[in-house]
Design an enzyme around this catalytic site. Structure first.
Site, PDB file in Angstrom:
ATOM      1  N   GLY A  34     -59.029 -72.378 -67.047  1.00 28.84           N
ATOM      2  CA  GLY A  34     -60.022 -72.622 -67.746  1.00 28.84           C
ATOM      3  C   GLY A  34     -61.234 -71.622 -68.093  1.00 28.84           C
ATOM      4  O   GLY A  34     -61.942 -71.764 -68.649  1.00 28.84           O
ATOM      5  N   ILE A  76     -44.110 -73.931 -74.189  1.00 30.78           N
ATOM      6  CA  ILE A  76     -43.609 -73.629 -75.474  1.00 30.78           C
ATOM      7  C   ILE A  76     -43.661 -74.644 -76.367  1.00 30.78           C
ATOM      8  O   ILE A  76     -43.206 -75.711 -76.248  1.00 30.78           O
ATOM      9  CB  ILE A  76     -42.405 -72.815 -75.376  1.00 30.78           C
ATOM     10  CG1 ILE A  76     -42.416 -71.649 -74.445  1.00 30.78           C
ATOM     11  CG2 ILE A  76     -41.876 -72.375 -76.638  1.00 30.78           C
ATOM     12  CD1 ILE A  76     -41.111 -71.106 -73.978  1.00 30.78           C
ATOM     13  N   HIS A  98     -53.089 -63.825 -75.038  1.00 31.19           N
ATOM     14  CA  HIS A  98     -51.731 -63.423 -74.064  1.00 31.19           C
ATOM     15  C   HIS A  98     -52.410 -62.199 -73.249  1.00 31.19           C
ATOM     16  O   HIS A  98     -52.760 -61.182 -73.931  1.00 31.19           O
ATOM     17  CB  HIS A  98     -50.711 -63.245 -74.422  1.00 31.19           C
ATOM     18  CG  HIS A  98     -49.449 -63.047 -73.428  1.00 31.19           C
ATOM     19  ND1 HIS A  98     -49.125 -63.974 -72.371  1.00 31.19           N
ATOM     20  CD2 HIS A  98     -48.920 -61.768 -72.989  1.00 31.19           C
ATOM     21  CE1 HIS A  98     -48.066 -63.259 -71.468  1.00 31.19           C
ATOM     22  NE2 HIS A  98     -47.992 -61.975 -72.066  1.00 31.19           N
ATOM     23  N   MET A 101     -49.635 -73.509 -70.529  1.00 30.11           N
ATOM     24  CA  MET A 101     -48.292 -72.862 -70.226  1.00 30.11           C
ATOM     25  C   MET A 101     -47.071 -73.718 -70.716  1.00 30.11           C
ATOM     26  O   MET A 101     -46.473 -74.096 -69.775  1.00 30.11           O
ATOM     27  CB  MET A 101     -48.085 -72.838 -68.725  1.00 30.11           C
ATOM     28  CG  MET A 101     -49.337 -71.703 -68.179  1.00 30.11           C
ATOM     29  SD  MET A 101     -49.251 -70.110 -69.223  1.00 30.11           S
ATOM     30  CE  MET A 101     -49.929 -69.003 -68.197  1.00 30.11           C
TER      31      MET A 101
END
Ligand code: GAR
Length: 190
Positions: free
Chosen positions: A12, A89, A106, A87
């Protein structure tokens, strides 16, 4: 004022950087949504006084978890969602519903090196330019229209650790600024 939700799964550091900058702006971090019970990001949120929602993906369909996320976002009147080391999709159902309202960071110059090892993969490639990408989220892994990229040149004697530190510093500087610009646009649209 627009409302931002942050989705995160890990340490975080981006969540912290974003929250500290947004706190000083006229926008608001409505909540953190986290999918990992032991993630350190939840401690950070509690310290910053930001509401935390834990949403498990364990033992149920992704669609169930996403329905829960969607209903939290609605209940918290969220305008924009930032993924910060989340993490997972997201499914097309979710990304279509929240089209242009979910942003990800990213740690590579996409489309190169998507996935969960962006820094290592970029570093090991030998590429001279390393950097970060901020993009809208679609149903792919680290795909979707690119909003911003920034790179730096690998220096002599660069190590994985030094590259990692530079990439994180870069993330913490640029991600909050891009998010504020997008949150400003919501205000204009109203
Ligand atoms: C960040 O480097 C972020 O770019 C990356 O996860 C890290 C989270 O760090 N995201 C991805 O790799 C997405 N594919 P943090 O928990 O300290 O913010």
């Amino acid at each position: 004022m627009s409302n931002l939700a942050i989705l995160a799964s890990g340490s975080g550091s981006n969540f912290q950087a974003i929250s500290e900058v947004i706190k000083k702006s006229h926008h608001n971090v409505s909540c953190l949504i986290c999918d990992r019970k032991s993630a350190f990001v939840m401690e950070r949120a509690k310290k910053l006084g930001i509401k935390v929602f834990y949403v498990t993906y364990y033992n149920r369909d992704k669609s169930e978890a996403e329905k829960e996320i969607d209903s939290i976002l609605n209940s918290q009147k969220v305008d924009l969602v930032a993924l910060a080391g989340f993490m997972r999709i997201l499914s097309p159902l979710f990304t279509n519903k929240w089209k242009n309202r979910v942003i990800n960071i990213h740690p590579s110059l996409l489309p190169k090196y998507p996935g969960s090892h962006g820094i290592e993969d970029s570093f090991n490639s030998g590429d001279i330019e390393l950097g970060v990408t901020i993009h809208y989220v679609d149903q792919g892994m680290d795909t979707g229209p690119i909003i911003y990229q920034e790179s730096f040149t690998r220096c002599d004697g660069e190590t994985l650790e030094s590259a990692e530190e530079k990439i994180h510093r870069l993330e913490h500087r640029v991600y909050p600024q891009i998010l504020i610009k997008k949150l400003d646009n919501f205000n204009k649209a109203i």
